[in-house]
Each structure stands twice: as structure tokens, then as C-alpha cells.
Write an enzyme that holds these catalytic residues in place. Structure first.
Site, PDB file in Angstrom:
ATOM      1  CB  CYS A 168      25.724 -45.283 -42.325  1.00 52.96           C
ATOM      2  SG  CYS A 168      25.145 -43.644 -42.814  1.00 52.96           S
ATOM      3  CG  HIS A 308      27.241 -49.400 -46.549  1.00 55.33           C
ATOM      4  ND1 HIS A 308      26.411 -49.379 -45.449  1.00 55.33           N
ATOM      5  CD2 HIS A 308      27.572 -48.111 -46.806  1.00 55.33           C
ATOM      6  CE1 HIS A 308      26.237 -48.113 -45.047  1.00 55.33           C
ATOM      7  NE2 HIS A 308      26.929 -47.331 -45.860  1.00 55.33           N
ATOM      8  CD  GLU A 319      29.700 -52.348 -50.006  1.00 56.39           C
ATOM      9  OE1 GLU A 319      29.455 -53.258 -49.185  1.00 56.39           O
ATOM     10  OE2 GLU A 319      28.855 -51.486 -50.329  1.00 56.39           O
ATOM     11  CE  LYS A 340      22.406 -49.039 -46.406  1.00 56.90           C
ATOM     12  NZ  LYS A 340      23.191 -50.280 -46.166  1.00 56.90           N
ATOM     13  CG  HIS A 345      21.524 -45.462 -45.911  1.00 57.03           C
ATOM     14  ND1 HIS A 345      21.677 -46.263 -44.796  1.00 57.03           N
ATOM     15  CD2 HIS A 345      22.726 -44.849 -46.089  1.00 57.03           C
ATOM     16  CE1 HIS A 345      22.897 -46.139 -44.324  1.00 57.03           C
ATOM     17  NE2 HIS A 345      23.556 -45.289 -45.097  1.00 57.03           N
ATOM     18  CG  PHE A 404      28.623 -39.411 -43.231  1.00 55.35           C
ATOM     19  CD1 PHE A 404      28.808 -40.052 -44.437  1.00 55.35           C
ATOM     20  CD2 PHE A 404      27.677 -38.394 -43.173  1.00 55.35           C
ATOM     21  CE1 PHE A 404      28.084 -39.694 -45.570  1.00 55.35           C
ATOM     22  CE2 PHE A 404      26.942 -38.025 -44.290  1.00 55.35           C
ATOM     23  CZ  PHE A 404      27.144 -38.674 -45.485  1.00 55.35           C
TER      24      PHE A 404
END
Length: 418
Positions: A168, A308, A319, A340, A345, A404
């Protein structure tokens, strides 16, 4: 090379975008500012029995409007989207390479899963019809670097040509690596960004099995709700966002319109877990600080953060803690939004479209909202620009991406001043 060459200024001269909220930069931006969600039921296949049945699909995209029909048939959807976004960015920039300049013009794209849809499709053909029915175009369709390759071929880019495949964070890493490529003098112009198209049975099932996806299937437009108390997972999306980055002198010499300047890039690893961030967001903290140091900026200089903000319980709280650590007493004063909430996403494509949105925020002086923000979460207690866009001058903005494998990427854009 001299230090001067290694520190060349890098500006944005072109933007291109296709995503769940629109085709093209302007249409997407208008829908984003209006707070319109692009999330809906999956239409590509029958989702009966699936835990998650919603996604952010790109609607009304006709690949043949952006590339030769023969090419359309031979490319995976992630490549088609990448080519289309790159074409928009190139047209926006007004740049075209010549035989003399092609070696100074390159491409770096990011993706997370590449041609997963083609892999699924040809696996079925292999099982049901045998090995001789596999197309000779299957392997080129599936490999992650084919978006970069085809963009290079179509626009005559003979300089650096590569792909970043960091889950991502890939789109943001691609822009950051392109920035550094131009900054150190290895190229004068780079097309860069992210592209992804994996709204497929296997991807939807796999992410659902991780308990990563929202199952708010009956209310898709309200499913992506970053930083909100009742968030239950992200919504998978597709699309591509591309930027043209250019050395400042090169852009000025040809009279290019300069949209913003790229001034900082950070990349770090968590070394913690396959899919989860550390509770304190330590890797993200170092990444944001690295980008600030790279830009020669202080935590007090940032006007806006495109987070994010995936709408997963762990990501959003971690975050938030990371932002509080980096920005200290200013953390609650900085507008933060997760686009998002409207696009879903896009995985490896997320950093590409969010890079475009961050540049537009600087250009337009409008901060996009985080929609579906109804109930505050005590663990997420910052200013997320809830539900309604905000007019505000933004001189310097940060864009975060975390993936990830514990991979982190942060970019800093600045309003251009000669």
C-alpha cells in the site's frame, strides 16, 4: 557529480488520474471536494456468499479512448489504468521527448498485486481448457512492471524504467524514487505514480479472510469511515494516479506550468509484523521525520496532511499516535483528511492518487473532507476535516502511505516559488 547536481529542485508539471470518484483530475477533484463517495456494490462478478461485497470501481472507463485497441486486449486492467493516467499527466505537462532527450526521460510506477485478475482468469483456463489455451500475452499481462514498460514504450522514455512493489506504500515510494532520480541528476523528467486493479474474487476473499475489509454491505457509501469510532475495515478500490516530475530549470526553459514542488521523501521499515503496525506507529514517526529532514523543514512548517487513513481500527489509531509524536503540540491544529473515505483503498495505487490530491489541495486552497465521520473515536482525537471541505491556504503538505510488511513512505509537497 557536485552537491549542486545532487540537490536539483524538482517540480510537478503534470497530473493524471482515474479513480472511483471520477475520470480525470478535474472531475475527480470536484467530486472529492463535494464529499461524494465512489463506493458501491461490486459489479464485476457475483459476490453471493462473500463477506465483503462492496468496492470502489472505476466507472465509465473506456481504455480505447487512451490507447490503441490492440493494446487494450493485451493488457491487464492495472496496466490500462496506468497508461491512461500517464497519458493525462503527459498531456497536462505539455512535454514530449525527442530522440536527443529520450534518455533523460524515465518512468517509475508502483503497484501492490499487479495482474492478479489475469492470473485468476488464466488459472481457470488452464484447469478447464488445458495448457495449450494459455495466451502468449499472459505473462506480460501479469508482471508488475508492465505498466512502467508500456508507458515507456508509448511515450518514448528511454531513461530509468522500473517498478516499486511495496504493497500500500508503492505509489508513494514510486513518486519518491522518481523525485530522487531527478534530484540527483539521473533524469530530467519522470512519469511516476501508482496503479492497481484487483477487484477480483481472490483479492476480495483474501482481504476479507484477514478481517481487513468493511462488511457494511448494505450501506456502501458509508462503509469507508477513517478515524471514526465505528470503522470496521477498508474498502478495496482501483484506479491510477500519475505525476510528471521535472527538474526546475528544464521546466522553466520550456515554459511549463508548475503545479507544485516536491521537497521531501522518507522511507522506513517497522521490522514488526506482516500486516499490523506497531502500537506507537514508530516506523511512521521515523518516516515523517525523515521526510521533514530531507526537505529541511520543521514539524511546525506543515499545513496539511493527507493521511494513510485506511478505516481499519489499528491503522487509524496508530497513525494518529504517530502524528501526535511527530507534530507534538501542533498535532491538533493541523488539518488531516483521508480521501480514502471517498475512493476506498487503492492499495499500490493509493499513493499515486493521493499525491495528485495533495498537489491539488495546495493549488486550490481547499482541503478535502473525511466523510462518514459521525462518532469521534477517543483514540483518534485530531482534526480530520469531518464531512465538509475546508478553504484554507496550504503552502506545504504531507502525504502518508504505510503498507503490509511494515513498509512506510512519506512525501512533502510545497507551493512553488522561484
Amino acid at each position: 557529480m557536485t552537491d549542486q547536481v545532487h540537490n536539483r529542485r524538482v517540480v510537478v508539471t503534470g497530473l493524471g488520474l482515474l479513480c472511483p470518484v471520477g475520470i480525470g483530475v478535474q472531475a475527480s477533484w470536484e467530486n472529492l471536494v463535494a464529499g461524494r463517495s465512489g463506493i458501491g456494490p461490486v459489479t464485476r462478478f457475483d459476490t453471493t456468499g462473500y463477506q465483503a461485497r462492496i468496492a470502489g470501481e472505476v466507472k465509465d472507463f473506456e481504455p480505447a479512448d487512451f490507447m490503441p485497441p490492440k493494446l487494450v486486449k493485451r493488457q491487464d486492467p492495472f496496466v490500462r489504468l496506468g497508461i491512461a493516467a500517464a497519458g493525462m499527466a503527459m498531456e497536462d505537462s505539455g512535454y514530449s521527448a525527442t530522440d536527443e532527450t529520450a534518455h533523460r526521460f524515465g518512468v517509475i510506477t508502483g503497484c501492490g498485486l499487479g495482474g492478479l485478475g489475469s492470473i485468476e482468469r488464466y488459472r481457470d483456463i488452464l484447469v478447464n481448457r488445458g495448457p495449450r489455451r494459455i495466451s502468449p500475452f499472459f505473462i506480460p499481462m501479469a508482471i508488475p512492471n508492465m505498466a512502467s514498460g508500456q508507458i515507456s514504450i508509448l511515450f518514448g522514455a528511454k531513461g530509468p524504467n522500473t517498478v516499486v512493489c511495496t504493497a500500500c506504500a508503492a505509489g508513494t515510494h514510486a513518486i519518491g524514487e522518481a523525485f530522487k532520480t531527478v534530484q540527483r541528476g539521473a533524469a530530467d523528467v519522470m512519469v511516476c505514480g501508482g496503479t492497481e486493479s484487483v477487484i477480483t474474487p481472490l483479492a476480495l476473499s483474501g482481504f476479507a479472510s484477514l478481517k481487513a475489509l468493511s462488511t457494511r454491505n448494505d450501506h456502501p457509501e458509508a462503509a469507508s469511515r477513517p478515524f471514526e469510532r465505528d470503522r470496521d475495515g477498508f474498502v478495496i478500490g482501483e484506479g491510477a494516479g500519475m505525476l510528471v516530475l521535472e527538474e526546475l530549470g528544464h521546466a522553466l526553459e520550456r515554459g511549463a506550468e508548475i503545479r507544485a514542488e516536491v521537497v521531501g521523501y522518507g522511507l522506513t521499515g517497522d521490522a514488526y509484523h506482516m500486516t499490523a503496525p506497531p502500537d506507537d506507529g514508530e516506523g511512521g514517526v521515523r518516516c515523517m521525520n525523515m521526510a521533514l529532514d530531507d526537505a529541511g523543514l520543521d514539524y511546525g512548517d506543515i499545513d496539511y496532511i493527507n493521511a494513510h487513513g485506511t478505516s481499519t481500527p489499528l491503522n487509524d489509531s496508530c497513525e494518529t499516535r504517530a502524528i501526535r509524536t511527530v507534530f507534538r503540540e501542533r498535532a491538533g491544529q493541523i488539518p488531516i483528511s483521508s480521501t480514502k473515505s471517498m475512493t476506498g483503498h487503492l492499495l499500490g495505487g493509493a499513493g499515486g492518487i493521493e499525491g495528485v490530491f495533495t498537489v491539488k489541495t495546495i493549488e486550490e486552497g481547499i482541503i478535502p473532507p473525511t466523510i462518514n465521520y459521525e462518532n469521534p473515536d477517543p483514540e483518534c482525537n485530531l482534526d480530520y476535516v469531518p464531512n465538509t471541505a475546508r478553504r484554507m491556504e496550504v503552502n506545504i503538505a504531507m502525504s502518508n502511505s504505510f503498507g503490509f510488511g511494515g513498509t512506510n513512505a512519506v512525501l512533502i509537497f510545497k507551493k512553488f516559488q522561484e
